[in-house]
Motif scaffolding. Structure first.
Motif, PDB file in Angstrom:
ATOM      1  N   GLY A  16       0.825  -1.313   0.039  1.00 55.97           N
ATOM      2  CA  GLY A  16       0.039  -0.089   0.002  1.00 55.97           C
ATOM      3  C   GLY A  16       0.901   1.246   0.065  1.00 55.97           C
ATOM      4  N   LYS A  17       1.895   1.246   0.582  1.00 54.23           N
ATOM      5  CA  LYS A  17       3.043   2.463   0.789  1.00 54.23           C
ATOM      6  C   LYS A  17       3.463   2.615  -0.552  1.00 54.23           C
ATOM      7  CE  LYS A  17       5.555   3.040   4.349  1.00 54.23           C
ATOM      8  NZ  LYS A  17       4.928   4.152   4.999  1.00 54.23           N
ATOM      9  N   ILE A  18       3.775   1.569  -1.159  1.00 52.75           N
ATOM     10  CA  ILE A  18       4.782   1.779  -2.367  1.00 52.75           C
ATOM     11  C   ILE A  18       3.410   2.318  -3.426  1.00 52.75           C
ATOM     12  CG2 ILE A  18       5.485   0.724  -4.520  1.00 52.75           C
ATOM     13  CD1 ILE A  18       7.474   0.772  -2.565  1.00 52.75           C
ATOM     14  N   ALA A  19       2.213   1.693  -3.589  1.00 53.83           N
ATOM     15  CA  ALA A  19       1.306   2.450  -4.420  1.00 53.83           C
ATOM     16  C   ALA A  19       1.237   3.817  -4.186  1.00 53.83           C
ATOM     17  CB  ALA A  19      -0.138   1.619  -4.151  1.00 53.83           C
ATOM     18  N   ARG A  20       0.939   4.252  -2.864  1.00 54.72           N
ATOM     19  CA  ARG A  20       0.671   5.504  -2.630  1.00 54.72           C
ATOM     20  C   ARG A  20       2.055   6.676  -3.085  1.00 54.72           C
ATOM     21  NH1 ARG A  20      -1.598   8.788   2.082  1.00 54.72           N
ATOM     22  NH2 ARG A  20      -0.703  10.952   1.988  1.00 54.72           N
ATOM     23  N   LYS A  21       3.310   5.963  -2.849  1.00 55.82           N
ATOM     24  CA  LYS A  21       4.471   6.468  -3.587  1.00 55.82           C
ATOM     25  C   LYS A  21       4.414   6.898  -4.898  1.00 55.82           C
ATOM     26  CE  LYS A  21       7.482   5.340   0.072  1.00 55.82           C
ATOM     27  NZ  LYS A  21       7.945   6.628   0.697  1.00 55.82           N
ATOM     28  N   ILE A  22       3.817   5.835  -5.727  1.00 51.24           N
ATOM     29  CA  ILE A  22       3.832   5.956  -7.193  1.00 51.24           C
ATOM     30  C   ILE A  22       2.717   7.233  -7.489  1.00 51.24           C
ATOM     31  CG2 ILE A  22       2.952   4.550  -9.170  1.00 51.24           C
ATOM     32  CD1 ILE A  22       4.305   2.047  -7.649  1.00 51.24           C
ATOM     33  N   LEU A  23       1.600   7.110  -6.643  1.00 50.96           N
ATOM     34  CA  LEU A  23       0.629   8.032  -7.063  1.00 50.96           C
ATOM     35  C   LEU A  23       0.945   9.444  -6.922  1.00 50.96           C
ATOM     36  CD1 LEU A  23      -2.406   8.761  -7.818  1.00 50.96           C
ATOM     37  CD2 LEU A  23      -2.828   8.691  -5.175  1.00 50.96           C
ATOM     38  N   ASN A  24       1.876   9.650  -5.609  1.00 54.06           N
ATOM     39  CA  ASN A  24       2.481  11.037  -5.438  1.00 54.06           C
ATOM     40  C   ASN A  24       1.410  11.645  -5.182  1.00 54.06           C
ATOM     41  OD1 ASN A  24       4.853  12.258  -5.003  1.00 54.06           O
ATOM     42  ND2 ASN A  24       5.027  13.106  -6.860  1.00 54.06           N
ATOM     43  N   GLU A  25       0.437  11.697  -4.646  1.00 46.93           N
ATOM     44  CA  GLU A  25      -0.719  12.745  -4.512  1.00 46.93           C
ATOM     45  C   GLU A  25      -1.373  12.068  -2.885  1.00 46.93           C
ATOM     46  OE1 GLU A  25      -3.633  13.657  -7.271  1.00 46.93           O
ATOM     47  OE2 GLU A  25      -2.112  13.807  -8.824  1.00 46.93           O
ATOM     48  N   LYS A  26      -2.132  12.711  -2.463  1.00 46.73           N
ATOM     49  CA  LYS A  26      -3.087  12.132  -1.447  1.00 46.73           C
ATOM     50  C   LYS A  26      -4.304  11.625  -2.019  1.00 46.73           C
ATOM     51  CE  LYS A  26      -6.027  13.403   2.557  1.00 46.73           C
ATOM     52  NZ  LYS A  26      -6.793  14.458   3.297  1.00 46.73           N
ATOM     53  N   PRO A  27      -4.084  10.299  -1.773  1.00 48.90           N
ATOM     54  CA  PRO A  27      -5.253   9.241  -2.320  1.00 48.90           C
ATOM     55  C   PRO A  27      -6.703   9.898  -1.746  1.00 48.90           C
ATOM     56  CG  PRO A  27      -3.566   7.891  -1.341  1.00 48.90           C
ATOM     57  CD  PRO A  27      -3.483   9.340  -0.889  1.00 48.90           C
ATOM     58  N   VAL A  28      -7.592   9.583  -2.558  1.00 49.71           N
ATOM     59  CA  VAL A  28      -8.985   9.892  -2.448  1.00 49.71           C
ATOM     60  C   VAL A  28      -9.956   8.842  -2.676  1.00 49.71           C
ATOM     61  CG1 VAL A  28      -9.069  12.443  -2.463  1.00 49.71           C
ATOM     62  CG2 VAL A  28      -9.571  10.914  -4.661  1.00 49.71           C
ATOM     63  N   SER A  29      -9.392   7.962  -3.499  1.00 53.31           N
ATOM     64  CA  SER A  29      -9.858   6.606  -3.713  1.00 53.31           C
ATOM     65  C   SER A  29      -9.094   5.490  -4.095  1.00 53.31           C
ATOM     66  CB  SER A  29     -11.102   6.505  -4.921  1.00 53.31           C
ATOM     67  OG  SER A  29     -10.636   6.777  -6.277  1.00 53.31           O
TER      68      SER A  29
END
Length: 209
Positions: A16-29
């Motif tokens: 999950g942390k890697i997915a957030r780093k790839i997005l490089n934004e605050k996730p909303v969904s």
């Protein structure tokens, strides 16, 4: 780490942390597809809570993991899980698709291979291979002569030691992805230099977790 399982909990947090780093934004969904053992046991082993905790950037030892689903709702993070067989993958595989508060999207596929260790195998539909144990540069680029040499020259000039390098491309001349694991911290100035290399489309830095 927060249990009960290093594979199903600690490794899932790291995915999950890697997915957030790839997005490089605050996730909303967040939409998470679970395959294999993840799909069969995710509620009992807390894999759903762990992945959502990682998406919210919690550490593997954070006691809030147990309540991460409720915390996500409080923070207006919309999430869903589906069970889907992903062929030819490790039994503990998740495909995570995120949308950020600035409108960006990203999809990451990876697996938890035991002992809290992970392997990321796909980013936005392109094959990759890295563990998250090293600072990792993901460089999307046009497959043109001299692009790899230009990138590695900049890394050498910044005194970065490349521990692992992988090139993925669907076919000659198409867009390709360099995955570069390095031993040292990566300064922001190096990222700026890589962004302006001819034929480089995007640069993502995933710091070790």
């Amino acid at each position: 780490m927060i249990g009960p399982s290093s594979s199903h909990t600690a490794g899932a947090v790291r995915l999950g942390k890697i997915a957030r780093k790839i997005l490089n934004e605050k996730p909303v969904s967040a939409h998470i597809q679970l395959s294999g053992s993840f799909a069969r046991t995710y509620r009992g082993h807390g894999t759903d809570k762990a992945i959502i905790a990682g998406i919210m950037d919690m550490q593997t030892y954070d006691e809030r993991i147990r309540n991460s689903l409720e915390i996500a709702q409080e923070q207006h993070l919309d999430f869903s899980f589906t069970i889907q067989d992903i062929p030819d993958t490790h039994p503990n595989t998740a495909r995570i698709t995120l949308t950020g508060d600035k409108g960006g999207t990203g999809t990451m596929e990876g697996c938890s291979i035991g002992g809290g260790n992970i392997l990321v195998t796909e980013i936005n539909g392109t094959d990759v291979s890295f563990s998250g144990e090293y600072n990792t540069l993901i460089i999307l680029h046009h497959d043109r002569p001299g692009t790899i040499a230009a990138v590695t020259k900049i890394a050498a000039e910044s005194a970065l030691n490349i521990g692992n390098f992988r090139l993925s491309r669907p076919q000659r001349g198409a867009d390709a992805v360099m995955t570069i694991e390095v031993d040292e911290d990566v300064p922001d100035s190096l990222i700026d230099k890589l962004h302006i290399v001819p034929n480089v489309i995007n640069v993502i830095l995933i710091r070790r977790i």
